[in-house]
Design an enzyme around this catalytic site. Structure first.
Site, PDB file in Angstrom:
ATOM      1  N   THR A 128       0.823  -1.208   0.000  1.00 47.12           N
ATOM      2  CA  THR A 128       0.000   0.000   0.000  1.00 47.12           C
ATOM      3  C   THR A 128       0.857   1.258   0.000  1.00 47.12           C
ATOM      4  O   THR A 128       0.458   2.297  -0.528  1.00 47.12           O
ATOM      5  CB  THR A 128      -0.933  -0.017   1.232  1.00 47.12           C
ATOM      6  OG1 THR A 128      -1.810  -1.129   1.089  1.00 47.12           O
ATOM      7  CG2 THR A 128      -1.739   1.241   1.361  1.00 47.12           C
ATOM      8  N   SER A 151       1.334  -7.640  -0.670  1.00 42.70           N
ATOM      9  CA  SER A 151       2.078  -8.626   0.132  1.00 42.70           C
ATOM     10  C   SER A 151       1.244  -9.843   0.506  1.00 42.70           C
ATOM     11  O   SER A 151       1.783 -10.823   1.014  1.00 42.70           O
ATOM     12  CB  SER A 151       2.684  -7.979   1.379  1.00 42.70           C
ATOM     13  OG  SER A 151       1.727  -7.792   2.389  1.00 42.70           O
ATOM     14  N   THR A 175       1.686  -4.245   4.375  1.00 40.15           N
ATOM     15  CA  THR A 175       1.565  -4.525   5.808  1.00 40.15           C
ATOM     16  C   THR A 175       0.961  -5.900   6.097  1.00 40.15           C
ATOM     17  O   THR A 175       1.104  -6.410   7.203  1.00 40.15           O
ATOM     18  CB  THR A 175       0.708  -3.455   6.506  1.00 40.15           C
ATOM     19  OG1 THR A 175      -0.608  -3.470   5.949  1.00 40.15           O
ATOM     20  CG2 THR A 175       1.318  -2.075   6.373  1.00 40.15           C
ATOM     21  N   ASP A 176       0.287  -6.493   5.099  1.00 44.75           N
ATOM     22  CA  ASP A 176      -0.481  -7.711   5.410  1.00 44.75           C
ATOM     23  C   ASP A 176       0.392  -8.894   5.818  1.00 44.75           C
ATOM     24  O   ASP A 176      -0.018  -9.701   6.659  1.00 44.75           O
ATOM     25  CB  ASP A 176      -1.376  -8.092   4.226  1.00 44.75           C
ATOM     26  CG  ASP A 176      -2.605  -7.186   4.144  1.00 44.75           C
ATOM     27  OD1 ASP A 176      -2.853  -6.436   5.117  1.00 44.75           O
ATOM     28  OD2 ASP A 176      -3.308  -7.217   3.121  1.00 44.75           O
TER      29      ASP A 176
HETATM   30  C1  SIN Z   1      -0.239  -5.302   1.158  1.00 45.04           C
HETATM   31  O1  SIN Z   1      -0.012  -5.936   2.189  1.00 45.04           O
HETATM   32  O2  SIN Z   1       0.539  -5.297   0.185  1.00 45.04           O
HETATM   33  C2  SIN Z   1      -1.494  -4.498   1.022  1.00 45.04           C
HETATM   34  C3  SIN Z   1      -1.963  -3.936   2.303  1.00 45.04           C
HETATM   35  C4  SIN Z   1      -1.013  -2.956   2.925  1.00 45.04           C
HETATM   36  O3  SIN Z   1       0.120  -2.753   2.524  1.00 45.04           O
HETATM   37  O4  SIN Z   1      -1.449  -2.352   3.934  1.00 45.04           O
END
Ligand code: SIN
Length: 356
Positions: free
Chosen positions: A32, A79, A112-113
């Site tokens: 993100t 991710s 973050t995932d």
């Molecule tokens: C991801 O994990 O690539 C999408 C969600 C995020 O980064 O918060």
């Protein structure tokens, strides 16, 4: 916004950066923090991994006051799709950076995932003697009040701080740094998305600098981790990864999923238990059968603030399960993955899990 090429070096001008600053290797993987939406007010419908790392760094000129950077675009993914190939590429570049006297630390931009999984994997697989920092964002780069630029600045400040060395990979989000083994993404809406439910953050980033809240651990890796790394280092490139799955216990659980996985040839299981790692009797039966066949099974808990201990039977080798301790199921799975990949025996899995 058009996605940038998925791999390669990313142009980022260091013109004007003072000499004498720490030199950082920046590895970009998407997420993100590199996401783009159709309009600034859109926060949830966007394309992760759209913006190249060169543009992301150029957008925050304040970075130049803290470090000199060379950037590589290793991938451009959401991710949720993280895979073993990208993990291996990251581990290789981080290990090379640890040995490169011209580099003082590594910064990884990441969704973050699965950030906590990648951070934990890197900490197990690589001797991270220099600062290694992962950062991301909860709002796409196109959003009003995007959180990525400030997270990036804070991550650079942590990665450039010698006090971050010897702590293993750190996750820097929302002015806080968390240790890889302790970090958990605990909510999916606000920029304050991460926590370390048992231990709290390792550091806070303030205007005046990075404030570390506890001392770094001992310089040498605990024996089981050092032994694991030595065996992983001896693997040939492209060595296969074992098949390890999570199976969940819950009200009305059946043993069906575990039985199907066993029949299909799964090589290890992590049981996501309730409470302190308790398992529904219907799930217990195939798991006990699995250990009887020599298949490793780790008991973990779905509760974020849990410590799963070996029970008396396990300690006597009766059920033959290992216990995840304070590790989340997804991190216990990484221990099992790497232990199996390295050819360790069941007795050694528990020693590795006990490190955390
Ligand atoms: C991801 O994990 O690539 C999408 C969600 C995020 O980064 O918060």
């Amino acid at each position: 916004m058009k996605p940038t090429s998925p791999a390669g070096s990313a142009p980022f001008s260091q013109a004007g950066a003072p000499v004498g600053l720490p030199n950082l290797l920046v590895l970009a993987t998407g997420g993100t923090i590199a996401g783009a939406a159709a309009a600034p007010e859109i926060l949830s419908r966007y394309q992760a991994g759209s913006l190249g790392i060169g543009a992301m760094l150029e957008a925050v000129p304040q970075l130049r006051a803290h470090a000199r950077m060379q950037a590589e675009q290793l991938a451009q993914i959401d991710s949720k799709d993280m895979d073993f190939g990208l993990w291996e590429a990251l581990a290789r570049r981080v290990a090379e950076a640890m040995d490169d006297p011209a580099l003082d630390g590594v910064l990884i931009t990441h969704g973050t995932d699965t950030m906590e999984e990648t951070a934990f994997f890197l900490g197990l697989a690589v001797d991270c003697r220099k600062p290694v920092v992962l950062c991301g964002a909860m709002r796409p780069a196109t959003a009003l009040s995007a959180d990525g630029p400030l997270n990036l600045l804070h991550a650079v400040r942590v990665a450039a701080d010698p006090g971050a060395a010897g702590r293993g990979p750190l996750i820097v989000m929302h002015q806080q740094a968390f240790a890889a083994a302790e970090a958990l993404k605990f909510q999916s809406l606000s920029p304050d998305a991460f926590a370390a439910p048992l231990a709290g953050p390792v550091a806070r980033v303030e205007d005046g600098g990075v404030r570390f809240l506890r001392p770094a651990g001992p310089a040498r890796a605990p024996g089981p981790v050092a032994a694991l790394r030595a065996r992983l280092a001896g693997l040939p490139p492209g060595a296969p990864w074992p098949w390890v799955e999570l199976v969940a216990s819950h009200a009305g659980a059946s043993g069906g999923a575990a039985e199907a996985l066993l029949a299909a040839g799964v090589q290890g299981l992590v049981a996501v238990g309730t409470g302190a790692g308790t398992l529904h009797k219907a799930l217990l039966a195939p798991l006990v059968a699995a250990t009887g066949l020599g298949l490793p099974v780790v008991r973990a808990s779905r509760v974020p603030l849990a410590a799963v201990e070996r029970d008396a039977a396990e300690a006597n080798g009766k059920l033959g399960f290992a216990a995840a301790g304070c590790l989340s199921p997804q991190k216990a799975r990484i221990v099992l993955l790497l232990a199996l990949r390295a050819g360790l025996k069941q007795a050694d899995f528990q020693a590795l899990l006990d490190v955390f």
